[in-house]
Design a protein around this motif. Structure first.
Motif, PDB file in Angstrom:
ATOM      1  N   SER A   1       7.972 -21.481  -1.067  1.00 14.13           N
ATOM      2  CA  SER A   1       7.370 -21.578  -0.037  1.00 14.13           C
ATOM      3  C   SER A   1       5.853 -22.101  -0.468  1.00 14.13           C
ATOM      4  O   SER A   1       5.851 -21.896  -1.359  1.00 14.13           O
ATOM      5  CB  SER A   1       7.318 -20.523   0.948  1.00 14.13           C
ATOM      6  OG  SER A   1       6.161 -19.638   0.586  1.00 14.13           O
ATOM      7  N   LEU A   2       4.875 -22.903  -0.010  1.00 15.71           N
ATOM      8  CA  LEU A   2       4.115 -23.500   0.374  1.00 15.71           C
ATOM      9  C   LEU A   2       3.256 -22.457   0.073  1.00 15.71           C
ATOM     10  O   LEU A   2       2.191 -22.059  -0.717  1.00 15.71           O
ATOM     11  CB  LEU A   2       3.334 -24.324   1.103  1.00 15.71           C
ATOM     12  CG  LEU A   2       2.757 -25.107   1.538  1.00 15.71           C
ATOM     13  CD1 LEU A   2       1.747 -25.601   0.085  1.00 15.71           C
ATOM     14  CD2 LEU A   2       1.395 -25.890   2.197  1.00 15.71           C
ATOM     15  N   ALA A   3       3.467 -21.423   0.832  1.00 14.75           N
ATOM     16  CA  ALA A   3       2.885 -20.298   0.895  1.00 14.75           C
ATOM     17  C   ALA A   3       2.213 -19.562  -0.408  1.00 14.75           C
ATOM     18  O   ALA A   3       1.251 -19.185  -1.103  1.00 14.75           O
ATOM     19  CB  ALA A   3       3.069 -19.749   1.810  1.00 14.75           C
ATOM     20  N   LYS A   4       3.840 -19.206  -1.212  1.00 10.66           N
ATOM     21  CA  LYS A   4       4.110 -18.216  -1.989  1.00 10.66           C
ATOM     22  C   LYS A   4       3.631 -19.179  -3.328  1.00 10.66           C
ATOM     23  O   LYS A   4       2.923 -18.573  -4.176  1.00 10.66           O
ATOM     24  CB  LYS A   4       5.193 -17.997  -2.460  1.00 10.66           C
ATOM     25  CG  LYS A   4       6.014 -17.673  -2.891  1.00 10.66           C
ATOM     26  CD  LYS A   4       5.462 -15.986  -3.657  1.00 10.66           C
ATOM     27  CE  LYS A   4       5.137 -15.555  -5.154  1.00 10.66           C
ATOM     28  NZ  LYS A   4       4.547 -14.457  -5.178  1.00 10.66           N
ATOM     29  N   ALA A   5       3.467 -20.802  -3.302  1.00 11.37           N
ATOM     30  CA  ALA A   5       3.123 -21.510  -4.614  1.00 11.37           C
ATOM     31  C   ALA A   5       2.168 -21.472  -4.842  1.00 11.37           C
ATOM     32  O   ALA A   5       1.104 -21.660  -5.310  1.00 11.37           O
ATOM     33  CB  ALA A   5       3.606 -22.639  -4.102  1.00 11.37           C
ATOM     34  N   ARG A   6       0.365 -21.498  -3.295  1.00 10.10           N
ATOM     35  CA  ARG A   6      -0.300 -21.798  -3.285  1.00 10.10           C
ATOM     36  C   ARG A   6      -1.094 -20.710  -3.448  1.00 10.10           C
ATOM     37  O   ARG A   6      -1.532 -20.344  -4.531  1.00 10.10           O
ATOM     38  CB  ARG A   6      -0.890 -21.602  -1.760  1.00 10.10           C
ATOM     39  CG  ARG A   6      -2.803 -21.735  -1.679  1.00 10.10           C
ATOM     40  CD  ARG A   6      -3.163 -22.959   0.177  1.00 10.10           C
ATOM     41  NE  ARG A   6      -2.688 -24.187  -0.154  1.00 10.10           N
ATOM     42  CZ  ARG A   6      -2.323 -24.157   0.855  1.00 10.10           C
ATOM     43  NH1 ARG A   6      -1.622 -23.832   2.160  1.00 10.10           N
ATOM     44  NH2 ARG A   6      -2.380 -25.984   1.291  1.00 10.10           N
ATOM     45  N   ALA A   7      -0.187 -19.103  -3.330  1.00  6.42           N
ATOM     46  CA  ALA A   7      -0.717 -18.292  -4.188  1.00  6.42           C
ATOM     47  C   ALA A   7      -1.007 -17.480  -5.471  1.00  6.42           C
ATOM     48  O   ALA A   7      -1.140 -17.257  -6.049  1.00  6.42           O
ATOM     49  CB  ALA A   7      -0.480 -16.924  -2.540  1.00  6.42           C
ATOM     50  N   MET A   8       0.457 -17.893  -6.099  1.00 13.48           N
ATOM     51  CA  MET A   8       0.426 -18.004  -7.522  1.00 13.48           C
ATOM     52  C   MET A   8      -0.528 -19.746  -8.050  1.00 13.48           C
ATOM     53  O   MET A   8      -1.170 -18.550  -8.778  1.00 13.48           O
ATOM     54  CB  MET A   8       1.803 -18.909  -7.276  1.00 13.48           C
ATOM     55  CG  MET A   8       3.130 -17.977  -7.056  1.00 13.48           C
ATOM     56  SD  MET A   8       4.853 -18.457  -7.618  1.00 13.48           S
ATOM     57  CE  MET A   8       5.076 -18.941  -9.731  1.00 13.48           C
TER      58      MET A   8
END
Length: 90
Positions: free
Chosen positions: A67-74
């Motif tokens: 997801s975008l949220a998980k990718a942004r956090a990574m």
């Protein structure tokens, strides 16, 4: 084609693939974070950064499995590791 904007779920979901090659859309909130779209429609989140004077590209994962949220956090976590002097891919 390269675009810089605030990435949103809607933008990532509805972005059209280029006729040939690849296109990149860069997030205006996190430097070096973006999504790469191939002409076949595959979308992957990427992070560009410099480590020890060399440009590096890290493919974080494919959308929609990531997801975008998980990718942004990574990406944010990776940049924190980079600031401490370590390569986030190591």
């Amino acid at each position: 084609m390269t675009i810089k904007t605030r990435l949103t779920d809607t933008a990532v979901k509805h972005v059209r693939p280029p006729a040939t090659g690849q296109a990149e859309i860069w997030d205006s909130a996190i430097a070096g974070f973006g999504v790469r779209i191939t002409s076949k429609g595959a979308k992957s989140f990427v992070l560009l950064y410099r480590y020890q004077g060399q440009s590096r590209r890290w493919t974080l994962g494919r959308y929609p499995a990531l997801s975008l949220a998980k990718a942004r956090a990574m990406a944010s976590d990776a940049l924190t590791v980079l600031e401490s002097g370590h390569d986030p891919q190591a």
